[in-house]
Scaffold this motif. Structure first.
Motif, PDB file in Angstrom:
ATOM      1  N   GLN A  12     -63.453  97.988 -16.428  1.00  0.00           N
ATOM      2  CA  GLN A  12     -63.790  98.664 -18.061  1.00  0.00           C
ATOM      3  C   GLN A  12     -62.256  99.260 -18.097  1.00  0.00           C
ATOM      4  OE1 GLN A  12     -66.140  98.475 -19.824  1.00  0.00           O
ATOM      5  NE2 GLN A  12     -67.845  97.903 -18.469  1.00  0.00           N
ATOM      6  N   LYS A  16     -59.652  97.924 -21.074  1.00  0.00           N
ATOM      7  CA  LYS A  16     -59.230  98.615 -22.333  1.00  0.00           C
ATOM      8  C   LYS A  16     -57.801  98.733 -22.522  1.00  0.00           C
ATOM      9  CE  LYS A  16     -63.941 100.481 -22.857  1.00  0.00           C
ATOM     10  NZ  LYS A  16     -64.367  99.661 -21.919  1.00  0.00           N
ATOM     11  N   ILE A  63     -75.522 102.801 -30.632  1.00  0.00           N
ATOM     12  CA  ILE A  63     -77.076 102.891 -31.028  1.00  0.00           C
ATOM     13  C   ILE A  63     -77.718 103.836 -30.126  1.00  0.00           C
ATOM     14  CG2 ILE A  63     -77.630 101.034 -29.423  1.00  0.00           C
ATOM     15  CD1 ILE A  63     -79.565  99.889 -31.893  1.00  0.00           C
ATOM     16  N   CYS A  67     -74.827 108.520 -26.170  1.00  0.00           N
ATOM     17  CA  CYS A  67     -73.429 108.429 -25.982  1.00  0.00           C
ATOM     18  C   CYS A  67     -72.728 109.525 -26.771  1.00  0.00           C
ATOM     19  CB  CYS A  67     -73.082 107.119 -26.488  1.00  0.00           C
ATOM     20  SG  CYS A  67     -74.173 105.866 -25.510  1.00  0.00           S
ATOM     21  N   ASP A  91     -76.568 101.905 -35.348  1.00  0.00           N
ATOM     22  CA  ASP A  91     -76.833 100.765 -35.069  1.00  0.00           C
ATOM     23  C   ASP A  91     -75.764  99.811 -35.745  1.00  0.00           C
ATOM     24  OD1 ASP A  91     -77.741  97.767 -34.714  1.00  0.00           O
ATOM     25  OD2 ASP A  91     -79.632  98.154 -35.025  1.00  0.00           O
ATOM     26  N   CYS A  92     -74.899  99.229 -35.063  1.00  0.00           N
ATOM     27  CA  CYS A  92     -73.756  98.323 -35.602  1.00  0.00           C
ATOM     28  C   CYS A  92     -74.358  96.954 -36.737  1.00  0.00           C
ATOM     29  CB  CYS A  92     -72.677  97.969 -34.929  1.00  0.00           C
ATOM     30  SG  CYS A  92     -71.918  99.598 -34.427  1.00  0.00           S
ATOM     31  N   ASN A  93     -75.549  96.904 -36.136  1.00  0.00           N
ATOM     32  CA  ASN A  93     -76.067  95.506 -36.697  1.00  0.00           C
ATOM     33  C   ASN A  93     -76.627  96.014 -38.121  1.00  0.00           C
ATOM     34  OD1 ASN A  93     -75.794  93.444 -35.086  1.00  0.00           O
ATOM     35  ND2 ASN A  93     -77.394  94.243 -33.747  1.00  0.00           N
ATOM     36  N   THR A 106     -65.590  96.037 -27.753  1.00  0.00           N
ATOM     37  CA  THR A 106     -65.347  95.412 -26.593  1.00  0.00           C
ATOM     38  C   THR A 106     -66.741  95.114 -26.041  1.00  0.00           C
ATOM     39  OG1 THR A 106     -65.271  97.567 -25.559  1.00  0.00           O
ATOM     40  CG2 THR A 106     -63.175  96.563 -26.276  1.00  0.00           C
ATOM     41  N   HIS A 110     -73.294  92.980 -25.196  1.00  0.00           N
ATOM     42  CA  HIS A 110     -74.668  93.993 -25.153  1.00  0.00           C
ATOM     43  C   HIS A 110     -75.267  93.720 -26.597  1.00  0.00           C
ATOM     44  CE1 HIS A 110     -73.960  96.346 -21.263  1.00  0.00           C
ATOM     45  NE2 HIS A 110     -72.699  95.867 -21.678  1.00  0.00           N
ATOM     46  N   PHE A 111     -74.741  93.175 -27.568  1.00  0.00           N
ATOM     47  CA  PHE A 111     -75.127  93.275 -28.892  1.00  0.00           C
ATOM     48  C   PHE A 111     -76.312  91.798 -29.142  1.00  0.00           C
ATOM     49  CE2 PHE A 111     -73.075  96.052 -31.746  1.00  0.00           C
ATOM     50  CZ  PHE A 111     -72.391  96.754 -30.947  1.00  0.00           C
TER      51      PHE A 111
HETATM   52  C1  LIG Z   1     -72.585  99.519 -21.501  1.00  0.00           C
HETATM   53  S1  LIG Z   1     -71.667  99.781 -23.076  1.00  0.00           S
HETATM   54  C2  LIG Z   1     -69.878  99.079 -23.118  1.00  0.00           C
HETATM   55  C3  LIG Z   1     -69.647  98.101 -22.042  1.00  0.00           C
HETATM   56  C4  LIG Z   1     -68.421  97.494 -22.534  1.00  0.00           C
HETATM   57  N1  LIG Z   1     -67.811  96.205 -21.641  1.00  0.00           N
HETATM   58  C5  LIG Z   1     -67.267  98.314 -22.933  1.00  0.00           C
HETATM   59  O1  LIG Z   1     -66.316  97.790 -23.094  1.00  0.00           O
HETATM   60  O2  LIG Z   1     -67.249  99.485 -23.059  1.00  0.00           O
HETATM   61  C6  LIG Z   1     -72.464  98.569 -24.342  1.00  0.00           C
HETATM   62  C7  LIG Z   1     -72.651  99.618 -25.479  1.00  0.00           C
HETATM   63  O3  LIG Z   1     -73.280  99.010 -26.450  1.00  0.00           O
HETATM   64  C8  LIG Z   1     -73.974  99.423 -27.321  1.00  0.00           C
HETATM   65  N2  LIG Z   1     -74.810  98.867 -28.105  1.00  0.00           N
HETATM   66  C9  LIG Z   1     -75.676  97.747 -28.029  1.00  0.00           C
HETATM   67  N3  LIG Z   1     -76.186  97.277 -29.098  1.00  0.00           N
HETATM   68  C10 LIG Z   1     -75.524  98.122 -30.120  1.00  0.00           C
HETATM   69  C11 LIG Z   1     -75.705  98.216 -31.689  1.00  0.00           C
HETATM   70  N4  LIG Z   1     -76.482  97.265 -31.930  1.00  0.00           N
HETATM   71  N5  LIG Z   1     -75.090  98.865 -32.259  1.00  0.00           N
HETATM   72  C12 LIG Z   1     -74.347  99.963 -31.640  1.00  0.00           C
HETATM   73  N6  LIG Z   1     -74.006  99.989 -30.189  1.00  0.00           N
HETATM   74  C13 LIG Z   1     -74.930  99.133 -29.501  1.00  0.00           C
HETATM   75  C14 LIG Z   1     -75.011 100.170 -26.094  1.00  0.00           C
HETATM   76  O4  LIG Z   1     -75.842 101.261 -26.393  1.00  0.00           O
HETATM   77  C15 LIG Z   1     -74.038 100.581 -24.992  1.00  0.00           C
HETATM   78  O5  LIG Z   1     -73.565 102.004 -25.165  1.00  0.00           O
END
Ligand SMILES: C[S@@+](CC[C@H](N)C(=O)[O-])C[C@H]1O[C@@H](n2cnc3c(N)ncnc32)[C@H](O)[C@@H]1O
Length: 181
Positions: A12, A16, A63, A67, A91-93, A106, A110-111
């Protein structure tokens, strides 16, 4: 408040720092940067503490409501400076927030929808990362830089690249693009 130690792992942090270095090379100024899926706010902390990327305000959007207090704690030095950094639960969506002249994600793996990307106005500067790591929490796995670029196409690329992470018992590759949507 439970901090996930993976946020500080080599995979990570070096990813970054890679982003910081390439973004700093652009010499850009940003009045408002949004970090999508900002998690514990570590990217904001690195960008602001390195002090080489000229940015007026950073908003770290996630989301998961757990956090926000962690990201604000880590970035307290800039939260108290008129919210130069502020974490928000979002929620960024579905985000229809104020204008951002730079959007960083980044956490693309996860999206669960591409809505967040489709909503970014054409002409906006973006930095995106993804990876080929199979993981229970990953809803998107990318197998190559080409596949990553095909999924999140930009109009102009200032940087594109792959970074390999090798460990004794596993490995993965991180992909990054930087440019203008
Ligand atoms: C495990 S973390 C980050 C891992 C990543 N590789 C990084 O660079 O930090 C992924 C994050 O994306 C967030 N996430 C997933 N879907 C999201 C959405 N629709 N809007 C905002 N955040 C979202 C999750 O809640 C989580 O905190």
């Amino acid at each position: 408040m439970i901090v996930d130690k993976d946020a500080f792992s080599n995979g990570q942090i070096d990813s970054k720092l890679w982003l910081c270095e390439e973004l700093e090379r652009m010499g850009w100024f940003s009045s408002m940067t949004h970090i999508y899926g900002g998690w514990h706010g570590v990217l904001g902390f690195l960008l602001l503490s390195r002090g080489r990327f000229q940015v007026h305000k950073i908003r770290s959007l996630d989301i998961d409501p757990s956090c926000q207090p962690i990201a604000d704690m880590i970035n307290e030095n800039w939260v108290i400076k008129d919210w130069q950094f502020k974490a928000l639960t979002q929620d960024c969506n579905t985000w229809e927030g104020p204008f951002a002249d730079l959007i960083i994600n980044t956490s693309t793996e996860h999206f669960d929808s591409i809505e967040w990307f489709d909503r970014i106005p054409a002409g906006t500067r973006v930095v995106l990362q993804g990876n080929n790591m199979p993981h229970d929490d990953h809803v998107v796995t990318t197998n190559s830089l080409k596949e990553f670029k095909d999924r999140y196409p930009l109009n102009k690329y200032m940087f594109e690249g792959s970074k390999d992470f090798m460990y004794p018992d596993w490995k993965f590759t991180r992909f990054m693009t930087l440019g203008v949507k």
